[in-house]
Design an enzyme around this catalytic site. Sequence first.
Site, short mmCIF file in Angstrom:
data_model
loop_
_atom_site.label_atom_id
_atom_site.label_comp_id
_atom_site.label_asym_id
_atom_site.label_seq_id
_atom_site.Cartn_x
_atom_site.Cartn_y
_atom_site.Cartn_z
N ASP A 30 5.75 -7.43 5.38
CA ASP A 30 5.74 -8.55 4.44
C ASP A 30 6.65 -8.31 3.26
O ASP A 30 7.33 -9.22 2.78
CB ASP A 30 4.31 -8.83 3.97
CG ASP A 30 3.48 -9.49 5.05
OD1 ASP A 30 3.89 -10.54 5.57
OD2 ASP A 30 2.42 -8.97 5.41
N ASP B 259 0.65 1.99 9.07
CA ASP B 259 0.06 1.34 10.24
C ASP B 259 0.93 1.47 11.49
O ASP B 259 0.44 1.27 12.60
CB ASP B 259 -0.19 -0.14 9.98
CG ASP B 259 -1.34 -0.36 9.00
OD1 ASP B 259 -2.10 0.59 8.77
OD2 ASP B 259 -1.47 -1.48 8.47
N ARG C 270 0.72 -5.58 -4.94
CA ARG C 270 0.76 -6.47 -3.78
C ARG C 270 1.17 -7.89 -4.14
O ARG C 270 0.98 -8.81 -3.35
CB ARG C 270 -0.60 -6.46 -3.08
CG ARG C 270 -0.94 -5.12 -2.43
CD ARG C 270 -2.17 -5.20 -1.55
NE ARG C 270 -2.48 -3.94 -0.90
CZ ARG C 270 -1.94 -3.52 0.24
NH1 ARG C 270 -1.04 -4.28 0.85
NH2 ARG C 270 -2.29 -2.36 0.77
N LYS D 124 8.46 0.84 5.34
CA LYS D 124 7.31 1.65 4.94
C LYS D 124 6.03 1.02 5.48
O LYS D 124 5.80 -0.17 5.31
CB LYS D 124 7.23 1.72 3.41
CG LYS D 124 6.04 2.45 2.84
CD LYS D 124 4.84 1.65 2.41
CE LYS D 124 4.98 0.29 1.89
NZ LYS D 124 3.65 -0.37 1.67
N THR D 125 5.20 1.78 6.15
CA THR D 125 3.81 1.43 6.43
C THR D 125 3.18 2.53 7.27
O THR D 125 3.80 3.02 8.20
CB THR D 125 3.64 0.08 7.15
OG1 THR D 125 2.27 -0.10 7.51
CG2 THR D 125 4.47 0.00 8.41
N GLY E 93 0.80 -1.22 0.00
CA GLY E 93 0.00 0.00 0.00
C GLY E 93 0.83 1.27 0.00
O GLY E 93 2.01 1.27 0.38
#
Length: 626
Positions: free
Chosen positions: A235, A264, A204, A261-262, A140
């Site tokens: 992941d 969340d 993805r 990177k994220t 994402g």
Amino acid sequence: FYLHSRVFNFINFVLCCDNCHLFFDISTFAFTMQSKCVETLVGKLRREFKPRIPTLVESLSGIEISVGPKTSAMAEAKEIERLFPLSYGQPVVDIGNKNVKDDSSAERKSQNKDTDIAFTKTDKKVSTAALRIGVVLSGGCASGGHNVICGLFDALKELNKDSVLLGFTGGPKGVMINRFVELTADFLDAYRNTGGFDMIQSGRDKISTQEQMAASLKTMADNNLDGLVVIGGDDSNTNAAVLAEFFAKNKSKCTVVGIPKTIDGDLQNEYIEMSFGFDTAVKTFAEMISNICRDAVSAAKTWHFVKLMGRDASQVTLDVALQTQPNLSLIGEEIQSENLLLHDVTENMVNIIEERALQGRNYGVVLIPEGVIQFIPSMKVLIDFLNETLKEGSKHLEEVEKLPELSDKIKYVRDILGKDSKTNLSNFDVLPRDIQAQLLLERDPHGNIQMSQVPIEQLFIQICDQKLRRRAKYVASKTKFRGQGHFFGYDGRSCYPSNFDAQYCNALGRVGTLLIASGMNGYMARVYDLEHDVKRWKCGAIPITMLMNIEIRHGKPKPVIKKCLVDVENGKKFSYFIKRRDDWAVDDCYRYLGPIQFFGPTALTDVPPFNVLLKKTNDVKWPLNK
């Protein structure tokens, strides 16, 4: 208007864009996209913004590499070592500069008090030969990805102007099918300090099978690449580690480096202080929620239930709560730690709503992490059972997909639950029909329920409404409950990056180039001491295997990077929150933030995430005292 001509080495492509004119010349494989996007004044000024660079990596001429002791995995160390024999146990790396004062001692300790690693200088050299590097965006979007690529490019050209950077398009699939575009200075300049991943787009897909890894290896060889930079979350970086091991096993010269990177916030620890994109997302969500807080006070008649992105961790919800000070914030990890039932969670929620109503405040704001239902132990058992029962290729999934009507699908699943566990059946039955439906729909790439599609905020609104109708004092007060649901997730993924993210990402990119130029295979770039001014940030890297454990994915044990959940036992951030939340519940303590500021004093524009400040200083004040 922008007009970019991109020459790709492929015929197969898929582009979904209502606002684009496409021209495809089969004879030259030239793919040209004429965008109708109009640049705003803010966009122009952001492109012209020059990220400040940490002093240690501002000049690349005096770079020195130091190493710490050998490392181990987070858990299941023997199994991780068995799976990664060539890249396991590598040391933590620190990057110094012999031309920077007070940074040239033979041995020095990290200034990160949490790690306290003794580093020893090595004679490893940073290559100044012309290099060919590939970069891929995976997973994402997160604000700042373009600046990572720009940082890679700038450092690569500073080391040798003849070096080349290739951008694999459309995510990992581009690596597997050898689909790329050569990135040039003119091309990159249009994307500096911009949000999104539209420069080369993401995907993805996972490079997981032997055939896919062999195809990726061939891509590296065909393009004579010295390195591949994987920009992604837990992941994607796990995938980077798998590729690094595979390339090393096959004697490839291509090293693989990961970038954290994220949005969340679940890819962080004492070494990786923050994944990029988190700061921008939190500040974006916080602005919108502070607007909702003010609207709630103004209209004085509505409770707003806001679902926030964060399937596996409540990091975003907690940081947004610290920024905005809403009346109630659910922290999934706390619910799990205290073994609370859905009844317990909603009773506390209704208590706060009733207390405020009796004080004349029939309004408020509730923050809910999208994955909160997975943290309720009884519901987690149900969800785990459904994930296993309806996993890809299972007999039950095939039967469910054959049924044309939703009611028939729900009945089929109820029959399965009834035969397996009456508790699971009762927990399923308490859920509204639309949420039951979402639990049966297509799983995400990991085989899990797509929590962002589950309208969990509506569940809480419905339950609160039902419970309040049975509260005598509330009913007697003639108060009417009005609930309004919101979901903020994709809204925060592709914004203009905050100055913090823009500069953090640029530094991560520079470190990525240095790691490849030093032959560091299987490492994740690290920029730390983020509580300080940018110029004082430190740089280095950790082996990706250091972050791994074994988890069950699609019913099978897999090596993955362990997610960072909110620490409800000893976390400084959570402790800061629980000391203040009771006051926020009953009083109007909202903070009105306004939009992210790009221009002005650094105390306004460059403030690090509260997440970093609380972990490193136990306070949210910034700048720090000299």
